[in-house]
Structure formats: C-alpha cells, structure tokens
Design an enzyme around this catalytic site. Sequence first.
Site, short mmCIF file in Angstrom:
data_model
loop_
_atom_site.label_atom_id
_atom_site.label_comp_id
_atom_site.label_asym_id
_atom_site.label_seq_id
_atom_site.Cartn_x
_atom_site.Cartn_y
_atom_site.Cartn_z
N LYS A 87 19.61 -21.60 -9.42
CA LYS A 87 19.05 -20.33 -8.92
C LYS A 87 17.73 -20.59 -8.19
O LYS A 87 16.95 -21.47 -8.61
CB LYS A 87 18.86 -19.38 -10.11
N SER A 162 20.68 -10.44 -11.52
CA SER A 162 20.15 -11.01 -10.31
C SER A 162 20.68 -12.42 -9.98
O SER A 162 20.51 -12.88 -8.86
CB SER A 162 18.62 -11.08 -10.43
N SER A 186 20.48 -10.75 -16.37
CA SER A 186 20.80 -11.36 -15.06
C SER A 186 21.72 -12.57 -15.09
O SER A 186 22.16 -13.02 -14.04
CB SER A 186 19.51 -11.74 -14.34
N1 GLN Z 1 18.82 -6.13 -13.80
C1 GLN Z 1 17.66 -6.24 -14.62
C2 GLN Z 1 16.44 -5.91 -13.81
O1 GLN Z 1 16.59 -5.54 -12.70
C3 GLN Z 1 17.58 -7.60 -15.20
C4 GLN Z 1 17.02 -8.60 -14.28
C5 GLN Z 1 17.00 -9.97 -14.87
O2 GLN Z 1 17.56 -10.22 -15.93
N2 GLN Z 1 16.30 -10.84 -14.18
O3 GLN Z 1 15.35 -6.01 -14.27
#
Ligand code: GLN
Length: 488
Positions: A87, A162, A186
């Site tokens: 990532k 994400s 995410s």
């Molecule tokens: N979707 C969640 C957010 O927008 C989690 C993001 C993540 O785990 N980095 O914060």
Amino acid sequence: MTDAGAKRPNELSITEAASVLRSGQFSVRELFDACFATAEARNSELNAYREFFIDAETDAAIDAAQKRLDTEGEKAPMLCGVPLAIKDNILIEGRIASASSKILENYRATYDATVIMKLKAEGAIFIGRTNMDEFAMGSSTEHSAFGATKNPHDVSRVPGGSSGGSAAAVAAHTVIAALGSDTGGSIRQPAAHCGLVGFKPTYGSISRSGLMALGSSLDQIGPLTKTVADAKILFDAIQGNDTLDSTTIPAESPYEKRGTPKVFRVGVPYHLLDSGIDPDLRANFDIALQKIKEQGHEIVEVNLPTSSYALAVYYVIMPAEASTNLSRFDGMRYGLAKRGKTLLDDYVETRTEGFGEEVQRRILLGTFVLSSGYIDAYYRKADAARAVLTKEYDDAFEKVDVIAFPTTPSPAFKFGEKSDPVSMYLEDIFTVTANLTGMPAISVPMGTVMREGKDLSTGIHFTAPKGADDLLFTIGAAITGETLLHGH
Ligand code: GLN
C-alpha cells in the site's frame, strides 16, 4: 485447497508459490514475470497500482531470492521469492510513498518501514505500490487523488477501501498477496468486497514504524491474501516487538494466553443485525453460521448494546487523531511546498492545494472536536464511550471465544453511489469496533450474491480477545475449509 498444478503461477497462494519455487517447477523470475504481465495488462482498467517497481533493485532481489532458494531449499523462508504489493502509505527506502495524495506525490521514503525490513529479510519481492483513498480516509478508493480503483469482479463497482488497490491487485491475480493498513476497516472491508481474506491484528502486534500515521491509537498494518493460511504466514513474518514503535506488544505479552478450543463458542450480536443489512448477504451469513454449527461449534447470542454508538465514537476519535497527525504536512518538512506572501499563506496554500476534499473535511472535524469549547462534549465523551465499548467486549469474551457478524452491510457498491459522506461512513459500521478496542479481526469470504448478472463477494467477520489472533485463523479456516500449516 485446489490443485496448484492447474493454476497459472500468478494465481497461486503463498503456500502454493512456496512449494512450486522449491520444486523448481517455476523460477522466482518466472513467477514474478507472470504476475507482472497480468498486472501490466489489467492495470490500465483497474488502476490498482500507482507504480510498478521494475528496475535493477527488483532484479537484484529476484536473483538473491533464487540463489537463496537454490542453496537453502526447504529451509528458505516461506516468503522467499514471493511477489507482494505494498500500500502507498508504507515506506520502502528510496521509493515514492504518496498515500495517494498530491501533497506527497513525489515524496521519497528515507527509510524502510519495520514490516518492509522484515519482508526483505525473508526474501520477498515488491512488485509495486498500490492505490488507496488519500491518507487512508475512505471506504471505496474513490478518494485517491489519482483516480479510483475498480473491483476486478465487476468494474462498475468499487473494490472497497482504503486498501482498495491492494485488494484489487490480489483479487485480479496480479500478485500473490499484499499489505494494507486498517484504521477502521480498511483491510477487512476491501477484502470482503474483493473475495479475499483480510486480517487486522491485535493493536501493537505489528510495528507502525514507517506506516504513515492516520489515527495512531487505531492504525495497524495487515495482510490481504487469497487464503487464511497465507494471512497467517504474512502476519507471522511481520509481527513482533519493535524499539521503533513503543506501542508494540512487549515480548512478554500483556494479554492472557488463550488456548485454541476444540469447540468454539461463536458469539453473534443478533440485535445489531436486525436492520440495514442486505437480505441476500444476511442469508450468506446465516449459511456460514450453519456451516460452523455443523462442524460442532456452538452459536451463542451476545448483547453488545454500546456497539450501536461505535461508528459515532470512531468518527470523533479518528478525525481528532488525523487532524493532529496531518499537521506535519505544512509545506516545510515534506512534499509539496507552495510559497505565499507570509508564513501563514505558505501553510494555507500548500494544504489547500495538496489535500483533497475528504482529508480537509476530517481535519476540520478533528480540529473542531479538539477545540477548547468542544473537547469535553465530543472528544472526551467519545473516549469514555470507547472505554465502555472495550469493557463490553471483554465481558462478552468471558462467555464466547470469538464474535461474528458480516464484514459489511451490503456488497460492493457502484462508483458515486455513496457521495454523501455519512452514507460512506456507514460502510464501516461493523469494522470500526475492532480498532477502537484493539481487538484482532479477520474477514473471510462467505460466498457471493448476484447483482446485474455478476457474482459479488461477501465477507464474514470475526473478532477475538486481544492477543488471541491465532483463534481467528483457526475459525477462518473452518469457513474456507483450509487446513492450516503449523510451525513453518
Ligand atoms: N473507512 C474508514 C475511514 O474512512 C476506515 C479507514 C481505514 O481503515 N484506514 O476512516
């Protein structure tokens, strides 16, 4: 497990790849080239990768891994010669790491994240860095400053986020496995939407050194893989106490040791499943529970009343921490630097141009909940609710070994469908609790649902007490029908 012989090399799991590399059926170079050929062919459509690492450094890593396999044979580490995708918020020395943000578009990492050092020591090969929601804020990868990633199972839909680039890269068989990061879901949510296994370990079990900080009390790195066994292999390779991250778990674990039970007591909070869940996905969940029961495990109803506030708590704490962490991107220290008439102009211009809309929204929200007039009403309340939530789960784990619910309320959605921020935040309703409490959690495929003639993946989600990560691999393997390798 399916027959490794019938698959193309890029379609293999880590376990299978390790075995064909050892038998000499494929060389490290052949495995890498098979992945890269598919990655190159698919990426213009999927936009899973921000960059491929095709250069002398990668060539040298491939040659070194081959040599090691040739000399060490069976004794070589499992990940030796295995291509992985990383990532875009995990640092690899000398490579760009942009968090898919314009503010860091050309930022080059000056050191290796601890997980990267460990993977290099195992002989893993990095094929490239993967697209993500900017600074890991989002659930669809639509918030990347460099365009959304598409779901390989239906390109009109999001892969989740994400870590959507990592998930799409593995699901499209452009690489054997990938690393993501998980602050509120995410890793697990994109795993569910792409038909993969996604694992968020106990807070502190994997070093965050070299992971770009989002919510420091919530963030963990973890694997996105084709099988549960692979998730365990990657976890075992990258976990461990680290002097560079004082929140890592000390060698003498602070958590109570739990043995693996023969009969699992699986807790299900039915009261959380009454509304808002897609009926077909719910049917898959019930079938998965039935499968668990047929294997001799018990299903026990649990009550977690504070869970209905978890999302609200998360969306106070996470922006608060993010607003603090992101203050370092000021046009002076890293990345983009805009110059105005005054120092304040420099900050304002850099941050206005460098950060996307969702990042700005969260910085505003976080700054608001931490401001002197509101910190008691919002941040401290949320922090207190977080403590109640943790206690509630600790109590539930007196009665059950793991707790199950669906990973997401519905299957992968279409691009633009959740343009209202709150509807996007609701995607995380089941995943955020594991981050707030520090528990480990896994998402495992639980079958598909048909939408517009396409089979869309769904995931079942298990959490376990802190430090009991291994229970999740065992119960996950009960769903996928895998036998786990021990002591590799
Ligand atoms: N979707 C969640 C957010 O927008 C989690 C993001 C993540 O785990 N980095 O914060």
